[in-house]
Scaffold this motif. Structure first.
Motif, PDB file in Angstrom:
ATOM      1  N   LEU A 253      -7.190   9.063  -7.144  1.00 12.64           N
ATOM      2  CA  LEU A 253      -6.362   7.898  -6.856  1.00 12.64           C
ATOM      3  C   LEU A 253      -6.991   7.059  -5.751  1.00 12.64           C
ATOM      4  O   LEU A 253      -7.089   5.830  -5.861  1.00 12.64           O
ATOM      5  N   ALA A 254      -7.440   7.696  -4.707  1.00 12.84           N
ATOM      6  CA  ALA A 254      -8.035   6.971  -3.585  1.00 12.84           C
ATOM      7  C   ALA A 254      -9.364   6.322  -3.980  1.00 12.84           C
ATOM      8  O   ALA A 254      -9.661   5.193  -3.573  1.00 12.84           O
ATOM      9  N   ALA A 255     -10.150   7.010  -4.786  1.00 17.48           N
ATOM     10  CA  ALA A 255     -11.475   6.500  -5.144  1.00 17.48           C
ATOM     11  C   ALA A 255     -11.408   5.351  -6.127  1.00 17.48           C
ATOM     12  O   ALA A 255     -12.213   4.406  -6.058  1.00 17.48           O
ATOM     13  N   ARG A 256     -10.458   5.398  -7.046  1.00 13.08           N
ATOM     14  CA  ARG A 256     -10.419   4.415  -8.117  1.00 13.08           C
ATOM     15  C   ARG A 256      -9.525   3.214  -7.832  1.00 13.08           C
ATOM     16  O   ARG A 256      -9.677   2.171  -8.477  1.00 13.08           O
ATOM     17  N   LEU A 257      -8.585   3.352  -6.930  1.00 13.15           N
ATOM     18  CA  LEU A 257      -7.629   2.275  -6.709  1.00 13.15           C
ATOM     19  C   LEU A 257      -8.338   1.007  -6.274  1.00 13.15           C
ATOM     20  O   LEU A 257      -9.091   0.985  -5.300  1.00 13.15           O
ATOM     21  N   ASN A 258      -8.077  -0.064  -7.007  1.00 10.15           N
ATOM     22  CA  ASN A 258      -8.668  -1.373  -6.719  1.00 10.15           C
ATOM     23  C   ASN A 258      -7.538  -2.335  -6.407  1.00 10.15           C
ATOM     24  O   ASN A 258      -7.045  -3.057  -7.279  1.00 10.15           O
ATOM     25  N   ALA A 259      -7.075  -2.318  -5.175  1.00  7.10           N
ATOM     26  CA  ALA A 259      -5.911  -3.105  -4.755  1.00  7.10           C
ATOM     27  C   ALA A 259      -6.274  -3.970  -3.565  1.00  7.10           C
ATOM     28  O   ALA A 259      -6.887  -3.491  -2.609  1.00  7.10           O
ATOM     29  N   LYS A 260      -5.901  -5.236  -3.644  1.00  7.04           N
ATOM     30  CA  LYS A 260      -6.236  -6.162  -2.573  1.00  7.04           C
ATOM     31  C   LYS A 260      -5.008  -6.929  -2.117  1.00  7.04           C
ATOM     32  O   LYS A 260      -4.353  -7.609  -2.898  1.00  7.04           O
ATOM     33  N   LEU A 261      -4.702  -6.808  -0.843  1.00 13.83           N
ATOM     34  CA  LEU A 261      -3.672  -7.618  -0.223  1.00 13.83           C
ATOM     35  C   LEU A 261      -4.236  -8.991   0.105  1.00 13.83           C
ATOM     36  O   LEU A 261      -5.451  -9.160   0.236  1.00 13.83           O
ATOM     37  N   LEU A 262      -3.348  -9.964   0.229  1.00 13.62           N
ATOM     38  CA  LEU A 262      -3.789 -11.259   0.729  1.00 13.62           C
ATOM     39  C   LEU A 262      -4.284 -11.051   2.160  1.00 13.62           C
ATOM     40  O   LEU A 262      -3.530 -10.661   3.044  1.00 13.62           O
ATOM     41  N   GLY A 263      -5.557 -11.247   2.376  1.00 12.03           N
ATOM     42  CA  GLY A 263      -6.107 -11.086   3.714  1.00 12.03           C
ATOM     43  C   GLY A 263      -6.538  -9.682   4.054  1.00 12.03           C
ATOM     44  O   GLY A 263      -6.882  -9.392   5.173  1.00 12.03           O
ATOM     45  N   GLY A 264      -6.512  -8.746   3.049  1.00 18.73           N
ATOM     46  CA  GLY A 264      -6.935  -7.389   3.356  1.00 18.73           C
ATOM     47  C   GLY A 264      -6.947  -6.518   2.130  1.00 18.73           C
ATOM     48  O   GLY A 264      -6.781  -6.990   1.021  1.00 18.73           O
ATOM     49  N   THR A 265      -7.157  -5.226   2.316  1.00 19.47           N
ATOM     50  CA  THR A 265      -7.204  -4.270   1.225  1.00 19.47           C
ATOM     51  C   THR A 265      -6.085  -3.249   1.399  1.00 19.47           C
ATOM     52  O   THR A 265      -5.871  -2.737   2.499  1.00 19.47           O
ATOM     53  N   ALA A 266      -5.384  -2.965   0.304  1.00 16.54           N
ATOM     54  CA  ALA A 266      -4.272  -2.022   0.375  1.00 16.54           C
ATOM     55  C   ALA A 266      -4.778  -0.615   0.657  1.00 16.54           C
ATOM     56  O   ALA A 266      -5.840  -0.223   0.194  1.00 16.54           O
ATOM     57  N   ASN A 267      -4.000   0.139   1.390  1.00 13.27           N
ATOM     58  CA  ASN A 267      -4.356   1.514   1.742  1.00 13.27           C
ATOM     59  C   ASN A 267      -3.819   2.457   0.681  1.00 13.27           C
ATOM     60  O   ASN A 267      -2.623   2.542   0.475  1.00 13.27           O
ATOM     61  N   ALA A 268      -4.737   3.160   0.003  1.00 12.28           N
ATOM     62  CA  ALA A 268      -4.302   4.109  -1.033  1.00 12.28           C
ATOM     63  C   ALA A 268      -3.691   5.352  -0.430  1.00 12.28           C
ATOM     64  O   ALA A 268      -3.129   6.136  -1.143  1.00 12.28           O
TER      65      ALA A 268
END
Length: 268
Positions: A253-268
């Motif tokens: 889950l941590a390695a594959r998660l591709n999530a981006k917040l506006l102005g940053g990257t989401a923490n898996a």
């Protein structure tokens, strides 16, 4: 955050009440079981007040809507409100008919703690804008629904999830884009409905509806990717997805998660 929440679901095994459509009951129940939650497909008004007293969340899916289901759904939302439980609404086909649109909007207005999960066209129609749809299938992109999702988030003080090639999780002050999943997933009936049901499980273990919706979206997206790698087509994908949900661990889950917040990257 997503990893910790997945563990919380598996540890606490929250009961998720589903008023969902006939087409996907088996799919969504199995998805909830695979991730570690406990599903109950409860449609009777006579038991709803009792069940919502100890359930973790309520999932409302209007896929097979009719005159018998509508009052039961309204009553279930009232009982969820009375017990301070989150309502996860899947406005299936909103915009395809006046009935679906009207019922979806009333359910959203009734719920005091709300997560909406739908495809782009459903979200656009729910917000009162012109959407392109073919039955329950979206013809709009998830990006096109962002403004509508933000409008709904402010109108209902809720979290909105837009499913698509890119998934978006929207609150009154945050937007996260997730680029996980696989192009084969929409070829399996009830994939979005399973997403909604899983959102109910995560909402049952997290008071922050945006974080819960983000975790559910991440888990399904990554599990879908893993399942697709072992699948020749939609039939095997459906089977492999359940295994992927059951076996999904923190490293993948941590390695594959591709999530981006506006102005940053989401923490898996």
């Amino acid at each position: 955050m997503c990893c910790a929440m997945l563990q919380a679901v598996r540890t606490t095994k929250p009961l998720v009440v589903n008023l969902t459509n006939y087409v996907v009951m088996n799919n969504t129940a199995n998805a909830l079981l695979a991730v570690g939650a406990s599903p109950i497909m409860a449609h009777s008004r006579e038991e709803m007040a009792e069940i919502m007293g100890f359930a973790g969340a309520l999932v409302i899916n209007i896929g097979t809507l009719d005159s018998h289901w509508v009052p039961r759904m309204y009553y279930a939302v009232e009982k969820a409100n009375a017990n301070n439980k989150v309502v996860v609404l899947d406005p299936v086909g909103c915009g395809a008919s006046a009935l679906r649109t009207e019922v979806s909007r009333k359910l959203a207005a009734l719920a005091e703690t709300l997560i909406i999960r739908g495809n782009a066209s459903e979200i656009i129609a729910l917000a009162g804008e012109a959407a392109q749809s073919k039955g329950v299938d979206a013809l709009d992109s998830s990006e096109q629904a962002l403004n509508a999702a933000k409008q709904l988030a402010h109108q209902h003080q809720c979290t909105v999830v837009i499913s698509g090639a890119t998934d978006y999780v929207v609150s009154t002050d945050k937007v996260c884009a997730l680029d996980n999943g696989h192009a084969m997933m929409p070829r399996v009936t009830g994939m979005g409905c399973s997403h909604t049901a899983l959102t109910g499980a995560f909402a049952a273990v997290c008071e922050d509806t945006w974080e819960a919706a983000l975790a559910a979206t991440a888990v399904l997206g990554v599990a879908g990717e893993l399942a697709a790698e072992k699948s020749a087509g939609p039939g095997s994908l459906q089977l492999n997805l359940l295994d992927s949900l059951y076996l999904l661990g923190e490293p993948a889950l941590a390695a594959r998660l591709n999530a981006k917040l506006l102005g940053g990257t989401a923490n898996a």
